[in-house]
Design a protein around this motif. Structure first.
Motif, PDB file in Angstrom:
ATOM      1  N   GLY A   1       0.774  -1.228   0.000  1.00  0.00           N
ATOM      2  CA  GLY A   1       0.000   0.000   0.000  1.00  0.00           C
ATOM      3  C   GLY A   1       0.808   1.281   0.000  1.00  0.00           C
ATOM      4  N   LYS A   2       2.108   1.195  -0.382  1.00  0.00           N
ATOM      5  CA  LYS A   2       2.930   2.405  -0.418  1.00  0.00           C
ATOM      6  C   LYS A   2       3.850   2.363  -1.636  1.00  0.00           C
ATOM      7  N   ILE A   3       3.795   3.420  -2.448  1.00  0.00           N
ATOM      8  CA  ILE A   3       4.596   3.475  -3.671  1.00  0.00           C
ATOM      9  C   ILE A   3       5.380   4.788  -3.700  1.00  0.00           C
ATOM     10  N   GLY A   4       6.303   4.894  -4.636  1.00  0.00           N
ATOM     11  CA  GLY A   4       7.085   6.127  -4.725  1.00  0.00           C
ATOM     12  C   GLY A   4       7.763   6.266  -6.071  1.00  0.00           C
ATOM     13  N   MET A   5       8.373   7.433  -6.274  1.00  0.00           N
ATOM     14  CA  MET A   5       9.067   7.731  -7.527  1.00  0.00           C
ATOM     15  C   MET A   5      10.444   8.301  -7.225  1.00  0.00           C
ATOM     16  N   ILE A   6      11.435   7.832  -7.980  1.00  0.00           N
ATOM     17  CA  ILE A   6      12.776   8.415  -7.933  1.00  0.00           C
ATOM     18  C   ILE A   6      13.036   9.069  -9.282  1.00  0.00           C
ATOM     19  N   GLY A   7      13.203  10.383  -9.282  1.00  0.00           N
ATOM     20  CA  GLY A   7      13.380  11.128 -10.519  1.00  0.00           C
ATOM     21  C   GLY A   7      14.782  11.667 -10.667  1.00  0.00           C
ATOM     22  N   ALA A   8      15.091  12.100 -11.876  1.00  0.00           N
ATOM     23  CA  ALA A   8      16.429  12.600 -12.163  1.00  0.00           C
ATOM     24  C   ALA A   8      16.613  14.028 -11.640  1.00  0.00           C
ATOM     25  N   SER A   9      15.859  14.963 -12.214  1.00  0.00           N
ATOM     26  CA  SER A   9      16.006  16.360 -11.802  1.00  0.00           C
ATOM     27  C   SER A   9      14.639  17.000 -11.618  1.00  0.00           C
ATOM     28  N   ASN A  10      14.544  17.888 -10.651  1.00  0.00           N
ATOM     29  CA  ASN A  10      13.276  18.474 -10.248  1.00  0.00           C
ATOM     30  C   ASN A  10      12.911  19.655 -11.151  1.00  0.00           C
TER      31      ASN A  10
ATOM     32  N   ASN B   1      22.704   9.738 -14.989  1.00  0.00           N
ATOM     33  CA  ASN B   1      23.765   8.723 -15.035  1.00  0.00           C
ATOM     34  C   ASN B   1      24.517   8.678 -13.709  1.00  0.00           C
ATOM     35  N   ASP B   2      23.778   8.411 -12.641  1.00  0.00           N
ATOM     36  CA  ASP B   2      24.362   8.347 -11.304  1.00  0.00           C
ATOM     37  C   ASP B   2      23.768   7.157 -10.540  1.00  0.00           C
ATOM     38  N   PRO B   3      24.096   5.924 -10.954  1.00  0.00           N
ATOM     39  CA  PRO B   3      23.549   4.733 -10.295  1.00  0.00           C
ATOM     40  C   PRO B   3      23.804   4.661  -8.788  1.00  0.00           C
ATOM     41  N   PRO B   4      24.994   5.026  -8.289  1.00  0.00           N
ATOM     42  CA  PRO B   4      25.214   4.948  -6.840  1.00  0.00           C
ATOM     43  C   PRO B   4      24.235   5.814  -6.044  1.00  0.00           C
ATOM     44  N   ARG B   5      23.987   7.019  -6.526  1.00  0.00           N
ATOM     45  CA  ARG B   5      23.037   7.901  -5.850  1.00  0.00           C
ATOM     46  C   ARG B   5      21.633   7.311  -5.914  1.00  0.00           C
ATOM     47  N   ALA B   6      21.259   6.749  -7.049  1.00  0.00           N
ATOM     48  CA  ALA B   6      19.936   6.126  -7.192  1.00  0.00           C
ATOM     49  C   ALA B   6      19.800   4.933  -6.250  1.00  0.00           C
ATOM     50  N   GLU B   7      20.868   4.180  -6.083  1.00  0.00           N
ATOM     51  CA  GLU B   7      20.839   3.027  -5.167  1.00  0.00           C
ATOM     52  C   GLU B   7      20.593   3.488  -3.728  1.00  0.00           C
ATOM     53  N   THR B   8      21.241   4.573  -3.347  1.00  0.00           N
ATOM     54  CA  THR B   8      21.066   5.106  -1.991  1.00  0.00           C
ATOM     55  C   THR B   8      19.631   5.568  -1.755  1.00  0.00           C
ATOM     56  N   LEU B   9      19.067   6.280  -2.727  1.00  0.00           N
ATOM     57  CA  LEU B   9      17.695   6.759  -2.585  1.00  0.00           C
ATOM     58  C   LEU B   9      16.699   5.599  -2.536  1.00  0.00           C
ATOM     59  N   THR B  10      16.981   4.554  -3.307  1.00  0.00           N
ATOM     60  CA  THR B  10      16.107   3.377  -3.315  1.00  0.00           C
ATOM     61  C   THR B  10      16.089   2.723  -1.940  1.00  0.00           C
TER      62      THR B  10
ATOM     63  N   ALA C   1      14.726   7.763 -13.988  1.00  0.00           N
ATOM     64  CA  ALA C   1      16.027   8.436 -14.061  1.00  0.00           C
ATOM     65  C   ALA C   1      16.948   7.818 -15.100  1.00  0.00           C
ATOM     66  N   ALA C   2      16.356   7.193 -16.123  1.00  0.00           N
ATOM     67  CA  ALA C   2      17.117   6.683 -17.286  1.00  0.00           C
ATOM     68  C   ALA C   2      18.317   5.836 -16.868  1.00  0.00           C
ATOM     69  N   GLY C   3      19.537   6.307 -17.187  1.00  0.00           N
ATOM     70  CA  GLY C   3      20.739   5.523 -16.929  1.00  0.00           C
ATOM     71  C   GLY C   3      21.046   5.312 -15.461  1.00  0.00           C
ATOM     72  N   SER C   4      20.475   6.144 -14.596  1.00  0.00           N
ATOM     73  CA  SER C   4      20.682   5.972 -13.153  1.00  0.00           C
ATOM     74  C   SER C   4      19.895   4.789 -12.598  1.00  0.00           C
ATOM     75  N   ASN C   5      18.935   4.302 -13.377  1.00  0.00           N
ATOM     76  CA  ASN C   5      18.032   3.266 -12.874  1.00  0.00           C
ATOM     77  C   ASN C   5      18.727   1.964 -12.500  1.00  0.00           C
ATOM     78  N   SER C   6      19.900   1.716 -13.071  1.00  0.00           N
ATOM     79  CA  SER C   6      20.605   0.477 -12.712  1.00  0.00           C
ATOM     80  C   SER C   6      20.901   0.441 -11.217  1.00  0.00           C
ATOM     81  N   GLY C   7      21.062   1.611 -10.606  1.00  0.00           N
ATOM     82  CA  GLY C   7      21.262   1.663  -9.165  1.00  0.00           C
ATOM     83  C   GLY C   7      20.013   1.254  -8.406  1.00  0.00           C
ATOM     84  N   VAL C   8      18.840   1.606  -8.934  1.00  0.00           N
ATOM     85  CA  VAL C   8      17.567   1.187  -8.331  1.00  0.00           C
ATOM     86  C   VAL C   8      17.448  -0.327  -8.385  1.00  0.00           C
ATOM     87  N   PHE C   9      17.736  -0.890  -9.549  1.00  0.00           N
ATOM     88  CA  PHE C   9      17.603  -2.336  -9.719  1.00  0.00           C
ATOM     89  C   PHE C   9      18.597  -3.082  -8.823  1.00  0.00           C
TER      90      PHE C   9
END
Length: 352
Positions: free
Chosen positions: A170-179, A216-225, A240-248
């Motif tokens: 019951g809880k979802i979210g979004m990680i985006g590139a730039s605001n 293109n910042d997978p480490p930062r995306a991993e931290t936010l995930t 976040a396109a190329g940063s998404n590998s950090g999410v995965f």
């Protein structure tokens, strides 16, 4: 001794006429060269459509679509397609825009915010050339500049529906590139789609990568995930396109949470972890826009969305069965998303 009869006399054949053979070869070669020259001359007579990349060739899927888009348009409208790669500097991009004009381009296509500050000046110096810039519209632009925008919020809304319906916690979210204004609009559409699909769904505040390389910042995306997972989110739209590998990467050690990718089909990058993807088809948009220009349009802006096939979800495509997206195992969810997709296209469902 018995008489051995002589066999029939063998008539000596005449020597080969090497002269005529060479003449035939030379004639054939001349014809072939003539055909090649004719083809080259024909190509030289075709109007040129030139795509100027903001950086040298790399693995950026969206930038690669620029090349395929101008190639497709060239085939449909009898043009000669050329791709020019810029050095990753303002001067490098300026040089390639100038080169496109010197080569006699009828239409020049650019993609990326890097061109926003320099394109208008170039366009005013080349009024005989039409310019297409994707996403990054220029205020009070020259009359020969047309901006292509995408109704990404339509696909973002569908992604929100999908995330809410697939969430077990019951809880979802979004990680985006730039605001930016565009990304904030997509974030709002994602939340609206989720709440329309499931009353009471909790939507985590969007977390933005920002920084010098937000796409293109997978480490930062991993931290936010990991932050979102710690807050109980179990479906994350990775926008976040190329940063998404950090999410995965952050999702891999566990089996509870899923992601929705973006840009292209990212389900293959993390099988079993990615539900679906929000796709932007820049190649389709370019082909459509060129067709409108060729047919006389002088509009300053073209806006494309689900109806035109410029944005979509992977699972709604013709090759969805081969996508490896996990949403294919959630058929009731997919059917509801498909119904909403059709309603948006028909105009019955309005996305603000």
């Amino acid at each position: 001794m018995p008489h051995i009869p002589h066999g029939p006399k063998i008539k000596q054949s005449r020597p080969l006429n090497t002269g005529s053979t060479w003449q035939r070869l030379l004639l054939a070669l001349g014809l072939a060269l003539g055909c090649i020259a004719g083809a080259m001359a024909a190509a030289a007579d075709l109007p040129k459509i030139i795509y100027v990349r903001p950086v040298p060739n790399n693995d950026d899927v969206l930038l690669a679509q620029g090349t395929s888009g101008v190639n497709n348009a060239a085939k449909l409208y009898r043009m000669e397609a050329v791709t020019l790669e810029s050095q990753a500097t303002r001067a490098g991009r300026q040089q390639q825009l100038d080169n496109a004009i010197k080569q006699g381009a009828r239409i020049v296509v650019v993609m990326g915010i890097e061109f926003k500050d320099i394109l208008d000046g170039v366009a005013r110096q080349a009024p005989q050339t039409r310019f297409l810039i994707l996403e990054h519209c220029i205020d009070n632009a020259a009359t020969n500049v047309t901006c292509i925008t995408f109704r990404e919020n339509e696909a973002s809304y569908l992604a929100g529906m999908q995330a809410a319906l697939a969430s077990s916690g019951g809880k979802i979210g979004m990680i985006g590139a730039s605001n930016t204004a565009l990304r904030k609009k997509n974030s709002a559409a994602f939340a609206n789609g989720a709440r329309a699909a499931k009353a009471g769904i909790a939507v985590h505040e969007t977390l933005w990568l920002e920084g010098p390389q937000p796409f293109n910042d997978p480490p930062r995306a991993e931290t936010l995930t990991k932050t979102m997972l710690g807050d109980g989110v179990d479906v994350i739209w990775a926008a976040a396109a190329g940063s998404n590998s950090g999410v995965f990467k952050a999702l891999t050690p566990q089996t509870r949470a899923k992601a929705i990718g973006s840009g292209s089909n990212q389900c293959v990058q993390a099988p079993g972890r990615v539900l679906d993807n929000v796709e932007v088809h820049a190649d389709t948009a370019i082909t459509l826009a060129v067709g409108l220009l060729v047919n006389g349009s002088t509009a300053p802006r073209f806006d494309f969305g689900l109806k035109e096939g410029a944005v979509t979800l992977t699972a709604l495509g013709l090759d969805a069965a081969y996508s490896e997206c996990d949403i294919l195992h959630l058929r009731p969810v997919l059917l509801k998303v498909r119904e909403a997709n059709n309603a948006i296209i028909s105009g019955k469902l309005k996305i603000e």
